[in-house]
Write a protein that holds these residues in place. Structure first.
Motif, PDB file in Angstrom:
ATOM      1  N   MET A   1     -53.862  20.368 -30.747  1.00  0.00           N
ATOM      2  CA  MET A   1     -54.367  21.735 -30.963  1.00  0.00           C
ATOM      3  C   MET A   1     -53.895  22.633 -29.827  1.00  0.00           C
ATOM      4  SD  MET A   1     -58.331  22.952 -31.399  1.00  0.00           S
ATOM      5  CE  MET A   1     -58.728  24.675 -31.622  1.00  0.00           C
ATOM      6  N   SER A   2     -53.275  23.759 -30.177  1.00  0.00           N
ATOM      7  CA  SER A   2     -52.751  24.654 -29.154  1.00  0.00           C
ATOM      8  C   SER A   2     -53.881  25.440 -28.499  1.00  0.00           C
ATOM      9  CB  SER A   2     -51.731  25.622 -29.751  1.00  0.00           C
ATOM     10  OG  SER A   2     -52.333  26.432 -30.724  1.00  0.00           O
ATOM     11  N   VAL A   3     -53.681  25.772 -27.229  1.00  0.00           N
ATOM     12  CA  VAL A   3     -54.654  26.552 -26.470  1.00  0.00           C
ATOM     13  C   VAL A   3     -54.114  27.963 -26.299  1.00  0.00           C
ATOM     14  CG1 VAL A   3     -55.874  26.776 -24.293  1.00  0.00           C
ATOM     15  CG2 VAL A   3     -55.485  24.501 -25.262  1.00  0.00           C
ATOM     16  N   VAL A   4     -54.893  28.958 -26.652  1.00  0.00           N
ATOM     17  CA  VAL A   4     -54.473  30.350 -26.497  1.00  0.00           C
ATOM     18  C   VAL A   4     -54.515  30.717 -25.020  1.00  0.00           C
ATOM     19  CG1 VAL A   4     -54.998  32.743 -27.071  1.00  0.00           C
ATOM     20  CG2 VAL A   4     -55.306  30.947 -28.797  1.00  0.00           C
ATOM     21  N   GLN A   5     -53.385  31.184 -24.503  1.00  0.00           N
ATOM     22  CA  GLN A   5     -53.327  31.558 -23.096  1.00  0.00           C
ATOM     23  C   GLN A   5     -54.026  32.898 -22.890  1.00  0.00           C
ATOM     24  OE1 GLN A   5     -49.366  31.752 -21.482  1.00  0.00           O
ATOM     25  NE2 GLN A   5     -50.066  31.172 -19.452  1.00  0.00           N
ATOM     26  N   ARG A   6     -54.869  32.948 -21.883  1.00  0.00           N
ATOM     27  CA  ARG A   6     -55.630  34.165 -21.602  1.00  0.00           C
ATOM     28  C   ARG A   6     -55.033  34.882 -20.395  1.00  0.00           C
ATOM     29  NH1 ARG A   6     -61.727  32.233 -21.128  1.00  0.00           N
ATOM     30  NH2 ARG A   6     -62.069  34.501 -20.892  1.00  0.00           N
ATOM     31  N   PHE A   7     -55.062  36.209 -20.446  1.00  0.00           N
ATOM     32  CA  PHE A   7     -54.558  37.046 -19.362  1.00  0.00           C
ATOM     33  C   PHE A   7     -55.638  38.058 -18.989  1.00  0.00           C
ATOM     34  CE2 PHE A   7     -50.769  35.528 -21.484  1.00  0.00           C
ATOM     35  CZ  PHE A   7     -49.920  35.207 -20.434  1.00  0.00           C
ATOM     36  N   CYS A   8     -55.915  38.176 -17.692  1.00  0.00           N
ATOM     37  CA  CYS A   8     -56.974  39.095 -17.259  1.00  0.00           C
ATOM     38  C   CYS A   8     -56.651  40.540 -17.634  1.00  0.00           C
ATOM     39  CB  CYS A   8     -57.227  38.953 -15.758  1.00  0.00           C
ATOM     40  SG  CYS A   8     -55.852  39.439 -14.670  1.00  0.00           S
TER      41      CYS A   8
ATOM     42  N   ALA B   1     -56.932  33.833 -12.162  1.00  0.00           N
ATOM     43  CA  ALA B   1     -57.551  32.674 -11.522  1.00  0.00           C
ATOM     44  C   ALA B   1     -59.050  32.652 -11.757  1.00  0.00           C
ATOM     45  CB  ALA B   1     -57.249  32.677 -10.020  1.00  0.00           C
ATOM     46  N   ASP B   2     -59.670  33.841 -11.849  1.00  0.00           N
ATOM     47  CA  ASP B   2     -61.108  33.913 -12.107  1.00  0.00           C
ATOM     48  C   ASP B   2     -61.455  33.370 -13.497  1.00  0.00           C
ATOM     49  OD1 ASP B   2     -61.476  35.120  -9.643  1.00  0.00           O
ATOM     50  OD2 ASP B   2     -61.423  37.148 -10.443  1.00  0.00           O
ATOM     51  N   ILE B   3     -60.549  33.544 -14.449  1.00  0.00           N
ATOM     52  CA  ILE B   3     -60.801  33.053 -15.801  1.00  0.00           C
ATOM     53  C   ILE B   3     -60.982  31.537 -15.783  1.00  0.00           C
ATOM     54  CG2 ILE B   3     -59.785  32.760 -18.105  1.00  0.00           C
ATOM     55  CD1 ILE B   3     -58.412  35.464 -17.723  1.00  0.00           C
ATOM     56  N   ALA B   4     -60.125  30.870 -14.988  1.00  0.00           N
ATOM     57  CA  ALA B   4     -60.185  29.413 -14.925  1.00  0.00           C
ATOM     58  C   ALA B   4     -61.380  28.905 -14.130  1.00  0.00           C
ATOM     59  CB  ALA B   4     -58.891  28.883 -14.310  1.00  0.00           C
ATOM     60  N   SER B   5     -61.895  29.741 -13.232  1.00  0.00           N
ATOM     61  CA  SER B   5     -62.927  29.247 -12.311  1.00  0.00           C
ATOM     62  C   SER B   5     -64.355  29.480 -12.789  1.00  0.00           C
ATOM     63  CB  SER B   5     -62.750  29.888 -10.933  1.00  0.00           C
ATOM     64  OG  SER B   5     -62.929  31.293 -11.002  1.00  0.00           O
ATOM     65  N   GLY B   6     -64.563  30.321 -13.804  1.00  0.00           N
ATOM     66  CA  GLY B   6     -65.933  30.537 -14.241  1.00  0.00           C
ATOM     67  C   GLY B   6     -66.095  31.734 -15.143  1.00  0.00           C
ATOM     68  N   PRO B   7     -67.320  32.072 -15.497  1.00  0.00           N
ATOM     69  CA  PRO B   7     -67.589  33.202 -16.401  1.00  0.00           C
ATOM     70  C   PRO B   7     -67.312  34.537 -15.707  1.00  0.00           C
ATOM     71  CG  PRO B   7     -69.640  32.320 -15.554  1.00  0.00           C
ATOM     72  CD  PRO B   7     -68.559  31.377 -15.095  1.00  0.00           C
ATOM     73  N   PRO B   8     -67.191  35.611 -16.473  1.00  0.00           N
ATOM     74  CA  PRO B   8     -66.983  36.926 -15.869  1.00  0.00           C
ATOM     75  C   PRO B   8     -68.166  37.340 -15.005  1.00  0.00           C
ATOM     76  CG  PRO B   8     -67.455  37.138 -18.213  1.00  0.00           C
ATOM     77  CD  PRO B   8     -67.263  35.676 -17.942  1.00  0.00           C
TER      78      PRO B   8
END
Length: 309
Positions: free
Chosen positions: A1-8, A284-291
Motif C-alpha cells: 500500500m502506497s503512502v501519500v507524502q505530506r508537505f508542510c 520534520a514536525d509532521i513526522a514528530s507529532g500532531p500539529p
C-alpha cells in the motif's frame, strides 16, 4: 500500500495559514556564497567549512547579524561572494582570506581590499535548503530556476541566488528581496514574472507578500491589508503603519495606516483579530507529532479616515 507524502507547505495553504504577518527577519545580514552541495542543516554551516570560518560566522551571528549561505553555479567555490545588508556592499574573497575578512568585519576594520562594485539592482534570495526542509527542495528550487530564467530572458536588474533557510518553511517557495527586506511566500510559476516586474518598480507584489520585515506581525497584517485596499483603487503609495495599536479586546487590535501617493494622502483604520491555527511549521514536525497551536493575525475590517499624512 502506497503512502501519500505530506508537505508542510501544502498543509499550511490548505489551512488558510496567512502569509501576512510572517515576515520576521533580521535587518542586519551577512550573505556568503558556498556550494549548495556542502550545506548542512544549519543556515550558516557547510561540511567543508574551515573551523576558523565557522567560528567567526557563529560569533558574527551571536552579535546580531544574521548569516545565510547562498549559491549560484557561476560562482567559484574557491572565491567567495559576500554581501552586507542593509549596507548594500559586495565583496570577493578567496577562501584562504575568509578568516581575515571576517575578523576585520567583527572588529569594524576596513574591508576595502576585498570590496567590488555594489549590486546594480536588488538581490533576490530563494530558499532551496533541502537539508532543512523538503518543501524548500521541492518547491524552492523550481521557483529559483524560474526566477533566474525570467531575469536572464528579460534582462531584469536582479541578482538571483539560492539561499539557506529564510524562515517559514511551510510557506515555500519563499524568497526575500534585499535591500528592501521584503519577504514572499507560496511563489509559484504564475507569480514569477509579475513579482519581478513589481519589485523592479520597487513595489511589493501583493499576492505573495508576507510583509515588511521591519514591522511586527500585527503591523505587517495591517500593512498588507491597507496595500491591498489601496491597490484595488489603482494606488501604489508609500505607507506608514502606526507603532501603537488600540486594544478593542484581548484578541482584537485597531491600527492606523497613513499613506501618500504624490499629492494624495489619507489614513486607513485597520482592525486585526488574532486567530489560533493548529499547524506543522516544518515537514520534520509532521513526522514528530500532531500539529501545535500558533497565533496569527487576520485583518477583518478596514475604513478610510479623513486626515493628513
Amino acid at each position: 500500500m502506497s503512502v501519500v507524502q505530506r508537505f508542510c507547505a501544502r498543509e499550511s495553504a490548505a489551512l488558510g495559514d496567512p502569509l501576512a504577518g510572517s515576515a520576521a527577519h533580521a535587518e542586519r545580514n551577512l550573505l556568503l556564497s558556498w556550494p549548495r552541495a556542502k550545506w548542512r542543516r544549519s543556515l550558516r554551516q557547510a561540511s567543508d567549512m574551515p573551523e576558523a570560518v565557522n567560528a567567526r560566522l557563529e560569533a558574527i551571528a551571536e552579535s546580531g547579524r544574521r548569516v545565510n549561505l547562498i549559491h549560484r553555479r557561476d560562482q567559484s567555490p574557491e572565491c567567495h561572494r559576500l554581501y552586507l545588508m542593509p549596507e548594500n556592499r559586495r565583496y570577493e574573497v578567496p577562501r584562504d582570506a575568509l578568516p581575515a575578512f571576517l575578523a576585520a568585519l567583527q572588529e569594524d576594520e576596513s574591508l576595502a581590499r576585498w570590496e567590488i562594485a555594489p549590486p546594480q539592482g536588488p538581490l533576490l534570495l530563494c530558499c532551496t535548503h533541502g537539508k532543512k526542509d523538503k518543501c524548500c527542495a521541492k518547491f524552492g528550487y523550481a521557483t529559483y530556476r524560474a526566477l533566474a530564467a525570467a531575469v536572464a530572458d528579460r534582462g531584469l536588474p536582479f541578482e538571483v541566488w539560492e539561499s539557506t533557510h529564510l524562515g517559514g518553511c511551510r510557506l515555500a517557495a519563499s524568497a526575500v528581496v534585499f535591500p528592501a527586506l521584503r519577504k514572499y511566500g507560496r511563489i509559484s510559476d504564475e507569480h514569477v514574472v509579475p513579482l519581478l516586474e513589481s519589485e523592479a518598480a520597487n513595489h511589493p507584489y501583493l499576492p505573495c507578500y508576507r510583509g515588511d520585515s521591519r514591522l511586527s506581525p500585527l503591523q505587517q497584517c495591517a500593512q498588507v491589508a491597507a496595500l491591498e485596499w489601496l491597490a484595488g483603487r489603482d494606488l501604489r503609495p508609500e505607507v506608514r503603519v502606526a507603532e501603537d495599536a488600540t486594544a478593542e479586546t484581548a484578541d482584537r487590535r485597531r491600527l492606523s495606516v497613513h499613506w501618500r501617493d504624490g499629492e494624495q494622502t489619507g489614513r486607513l483604520a485597520v482592525t486585526c483579530e488574532a486567530r489560533t491555527l493548529r499547524r506543522h511549521d516544518t515537514c520534520a514536525d509532521i513526522a514528530s507529532g500532531p500539529p501545535t497551536p500558533s497565533r496569527v493575525w487576520v485583518a477583518t475590517a478596514l475604513e478610510a479616515v479623513a486626515t493628513q499624512y
